[in-house]
Motif scaffolding. Structure first.
Motif, PDB file in Angstrom:
ATOM      1  N   ASN A  94      34.289  37.726 -60.037  1.00 11.10           N
ATOM      2  CA  ASN A  94      34.205  38.366 -58.704  1.00 11.10           C
ATOM      3  C   ASN A  94      35.142  39.562 -58.651  1.00 11.10           C
ATOM      4  N   LEU A 132      37.388  34.352 -48.750  1.00  6.89           N
ATOM      5  CA  LEU A 132      38.011  34.510 -50.075  1.00  6.89           C
ATOM      6  C   LEU A 132      39.483  34.924 -49.957  1.00  6.89           C
ATOM      7  N   ASP A 139      42.159  33.382 -49.955  1.00  7.47           N
ATOM      8  CA  ASP A 139      43.145  32.664 -50.781  1.00  7.47           C
ATOM      9  C   ASP A 139      42.984  32.948 -52.267  1.00  7.47           C
ATOM     10  N   LYS A 140      41.931  33.688 -52.632  1.00  7.04           N
ATOM     11  CA  LYS A 140      41.699  34.019 -54.054  1.00  7.04           C
ATOM     12  C   LYS A 140      42.348  35.365 -54.380  1.00  7.04           C
ATOM     13  N   LEU A 142      41.888  38.696 -55.890  1.00  2.00           N
ATOM     14  CA  LEU A 142      40.686  39.472 -56.217  1.00  2.00           C
ATOM     15  C   LEU A 142      41.057  40.811 -56.845  1.00  2.00           C
TER      16      LEU A 142
END
Length: 456
Positions: free
Chosen positions: A74, A135, A137-138, A140
């Motif tokens: 991603n 998203l 908490d991801k 990126l």
């Protein structure tokens, strides 16, 4: 007899209109001179000794790997290059990809406000986008397409050289725009975004096309602005900062910034009175002269200036100039494409455009003459872009190079592709292919982030 007199009168008018337009029609000799001068200017940009003083900067992008189709994961892409910007989430898996995106407006007040306000607005929109997709908490990786002249000093360090396209935010010129974006994200502290690369839309276009077509070695934008990038041998990129790239890698993408070509009088031999009028009334006089002859930001206004002169000479609309045709910016570039899109002998679009400008009941002959003026302006733009691409093909000396192209002018003008194909063939001998880019500044940014983050 009357019919003969009318025909004779029409021919005389056409002849006089052609005379007004003649400086806008470039010969192959003039285009070859453009090529020679562009090559000279690019060599100054690439050379360590002359780079700082060069007009055509040829900035190293520090991108040394093209995608190979094995990228996965991603990635966020942020595409800032005009009055709107986009945020995209791109999921790569081999040769398949999924994309979610949203467009956000940049109000005029922010385009002319402070850099802090601009980047806070961008960070806010980024955060909203990421939270909408749950998203936040991801971590990126983000590829940042920043379509303004950048002095790039590494994959994640780029200093704004000058604003273009109507922007004039304070406190950004000579600053690292990656740092400004990172600081704005940190001020919020509600999302985890890692800026992996900053790139120009031309680089994104090249990367996006290279993902589909391994022969893509040139990226071109002909839209609001114009610029190009290409794959250069690393050993020729003298101006790259040692330690910020891998010298053992054979190639590096170069962001030419060819919109600036023509400053310091280099293109005076083809500048017309219309170009000078455009330049004097722009927010950046004496800058970006090549861009002002090609790009969508100026094509409509160039056409308006020519039409105004033709009307004032008594050769169009009975010599009566509608008030809208006297106003700067009232003849949009999209009108040029629409008018040239009319079938031969039909003037439906032309009449609609002229009606918008307050002109009704115009003759077929007036429509034909308006279309001629549009075609002269757009053909010159296509031929100048072609001279630029021919210069790059000669410089690279390779056959079967694919040129990835994006931008509204190339995409929507009915003849731009064919005009370019024909003229590039006439100006050089290498085999090449023109490929319409699919979302270079979005997908391309994600691909640069993917390659940079090593997600293969």
């Amino acid at each position: 007899m009357d019919a003969i007199l009318v025909a004779d009168f029409i021919i005389k008018i056409q002849f006089r209109i052609r005379d007004i337009c003649k400086e806008l029609i470039l010969t192959d000799d003039q285009l070859r001179m453009v090529m020679q001068k562009l090559d000279d200017e690019m060599n100054k940009g690439l050379s360590k000794a002359t780079h700082d003083d060069a007009v055509v900067k040829c900035f190293p992008t520090y991108v040394q790997d093209l995608p190979d189709g094995s990228e996965k994961g991603n990635f966020l892409a942020l595409d800032l290059g005009g009055t709107n910007f986009r945020v995209l989430l791109i999921t790569l898996e081999g040769q398949s990809f999924d994309m979610k995106s949203k467009i956000y407006a940049i109000p005029q007040s922010l385009m002319l406000g402070t850099g802090t306000q601009l980047f806070d607005h961008i960070a806010q929109c980024l955060a909203l986008f990421v939270k909408d997709l749950n998203l936040q908490d991801k971590v990126l990786p983000l590829g940042f397409t920043f379509s303004f002249p950048l002095d790039q000093q590494g994959l994640t360090r780029g200093y704004l050289v000058r604003w273009t396209k109507g922007f004039n935010c304070s406190g950004v010129i000579d600053e690292d725009v990656v740092a400004l974006l990172e600081q704005a994200i940190e001020r919020r502290s509600d999302v985890k975004i890692e800026v992996c690369a900053i790139l120009n839309d031309t680089t994104g276009t090249l990367m996006s096309c290279a993902w589909k077509n391994r022969n893509c070695r040139i990226g071109l934008i002909v839209g609001t602005g114009t610029n190009a990038c290409y794959v250069e041998k690393t050993k020729n990129v003298e101006c790259a900062i040692p330690g910020n790239f891998a010298p053992h890698k054979s190639h590096m993408l170069i962001n030419i910034e060819w919109g600036a070509f023509g400053e310091r009088g280099v293109l005076d031999f083809i500048l017309t009175e219309f170009d000078r009028a455009i330049d004097e009334n722009s927010i950046n006089p004496s800058k970006q002269l090549f861009e002002k002859m090609i790009s969508g930001m100026y094509m409509g206004e160039l056409t308006r200036l020519v039409l105004e002169k033709v009307v004032n000479a008594g050769l169009l609309f009975g010599g009566k100039c509608p008030s809208d045709l006297k106003k700067r910016g009232k003849f949009f570039t999209k009108y040029v494409s629409e008018i040239e899109n009319d079938a031969k002998g039909k003037y439906t679009n032309c009449r609609e455009v002229l009606a918008e400008l307050g002109l009704r009941n115009v003759s077929d002959q007036d429509c034909e003459n308006v279309r001629y003026v549009c075609s002269v302006v757009s053909r010159r733009a296509a031929h100048l872009a072609s001279a630029g691409i021919a210069t790059l093909l000669n410089k690279m000396g390779e056959d079967n190079v694919t040129v990835g192209i994006d931008g509204s002018v190339y995409r929507f003008h009915p003849y731009f592709h064919d005009l370019m194909t024909e003229k590039i063939n006439q100006l050089q001998n290498h085999k090449f292919d023109l490929m319409l880019s699919e979302d270079g500044s979005g997908r391309g940014a994600a691909l640069v982030a993917a390659v940079a983050a090593g997600h293969r």
